[in-house]
Design a protein around this motif. Sequence first.
Motif, PDB file in Angstrom:
ATOM      1  N   ASP A 148      -7.679  -3.290   4.616  1.00  0.00           N
ATOM      2  CA  ASP A 148      -6.583  -3.911   3.865  1.00  0.00           C
ATOM      3  C   ASP A 148      -6.244  -5.293   4.427  1.00  0.00           C
ATOM      4  N   LEU A 149      -6.261  -5.413   5.751  1.00  0.00           N
ATOM      5  CA  LEU A 149      -5.970  -6.695   6.385  1.00  0.00           C
ATOM      6  C   LEU A 149      -7.028  -7.736   6.022  1.00  0.00           C
ATOM      7  N   SER A 185       4.026  -0.590   3.600  1.00  0.00           N
ATOM      8  CA  SER A 185       3.213   0.614   3.541  1.00  0.00           C
ATOM      9  C   SER A 185       4.068   1.862   3.705  1.00  0.00           C
ATOM     10  N   HIS A 228       4.910  -5.287   9.512  1.00  0.00           N
ATOM     11  CA  HIS A 228       4.929  -4.041   8.754  1.00  0.00           C
ATOM     12  C   HIS A 228       6.349  -3.754   8.291  1.00  0.00           C
ATOM     13  N   LYS A 276       0.877  -1.178   0.000  1.00  0.00           N
ATOM     14  CA  LYS A 276       0.000   0.000   0.000  1.00  0.00           C
ATOM     15  C   LYS A 276       0.910   1.222   0.000  1.00  0.00           C
ATOM     16  N   TYR A 321       2.437  -9.949   5.464  1.00  0.00           N
ATOM     17  CA  TYR A 321       3.303  -8.779   5.409  1.00  0.00           C
ATOM     18  C   TYR A 321       2.539  -7.600   4.831  1.00  0.00           C
ATOM     19  N   ALA A 322       2.800  -6.419   5.370  1.00  0.00           N
ATOM     20  CA  ALA A 322       2.243  -5.175   4.858  1.00  0.00           C
ATOM     21  C   ALA A 322       3.394  -4.221   4.606  1.00  0.00           C
ATOM     22  N   PRO A 346      -2.599   4.735   5.953  1.00  0.00           N
ATOM     23  CA  PRO A 346      -1.829   3.559   6.354  1.00  0.00           C
ATOM     24  C   PRO A 346      -2.546   2.264   5.963  1.00  0.00           C
ATOM     25  N   PHE A 347      -1.835   1.170   6.064  1.00  0.00           N
ATOM     26  CA  PHE A 347      -2.425  -0.155   5.930  1.00  0.00           C
ATOM     27  C   PHE A 347      -3.393  -0.306   7.093  1.00  0.00           C
ATOM     28  N   ASP A 348      -4.661  -0.617   6.793  1.00  0.00           N
ATOM     29  CA  ASP A 348      -5.683  -0.598   7.842  1.00  0.00           C
ATOM     30  C   ASP A 348      -6.471  -1.908   7.905  1.00  0.00           C
ATOM     31  N   CYS A 407       1.126   1.522   9.469  1.00  0.00           N
ATOM     32  CA  CYS A 407       0.289   0.331   9.592  1.00  0.00           C
ATOM     33  C   CYS A 407      -0.513   0.455  10.881  1.00  0.00           C
ATOM     34  N   THR A 435       8.557  -0.848   6.462  1.00  0.00           N
ATOM     35  CA  THR A 435       8.521   0.588   6.186  1.00  0.00           C
ATOM     36  C   THR A 435       9.431   0.945   5.012  1.00  0.00           C
TER      37      THR A 435
END
Length: 127
Positions: free
Chosen positions: A81-82, A105, A116, A70, A102-103, A76-78, A109, A118
């Motif tokens: 999204d999850l 973003s 997360h 994202k 994994y996110a 943010p990844f929210d 997150c 970064t």
Amino acid sequence: MERIRRSWTSWRGTAIEPLIQDSLRRMEGLPEGTSAIGGYWTRTNHPEIDLIGADGEPIAKKITMVGSVKWLENRPFDDHDLRELIVRQAQVPGADTSTPLYAVSRSGCGVEGVRHVTPEDLLEVWR
């Protein structure tokens, strides 16, 4: 330059995802056995998943991670999204509820249950 700025949001994912995948390949601390990272999609593009970690390529025996990118400037990844990532995870042959999520973003997150990554994490692997 102005045309690029105006259309950036329509192609930023296509531009950034290969760079993120290359950075993740260099990152320490990925799930055990991860030797390949790429994307996953079917012929119908459903599902389309930004990040898949596996024990090899082109044919994997084990899926080691499932992730989402994202790269938004202001969100943010929210939770939404999850939820979307969990649905997609269930559609990947070889992945299950124990497969790490994994996110990646740009803007943070806001949820638990994902690792997360970064922008700073991605840059660090190239130093």
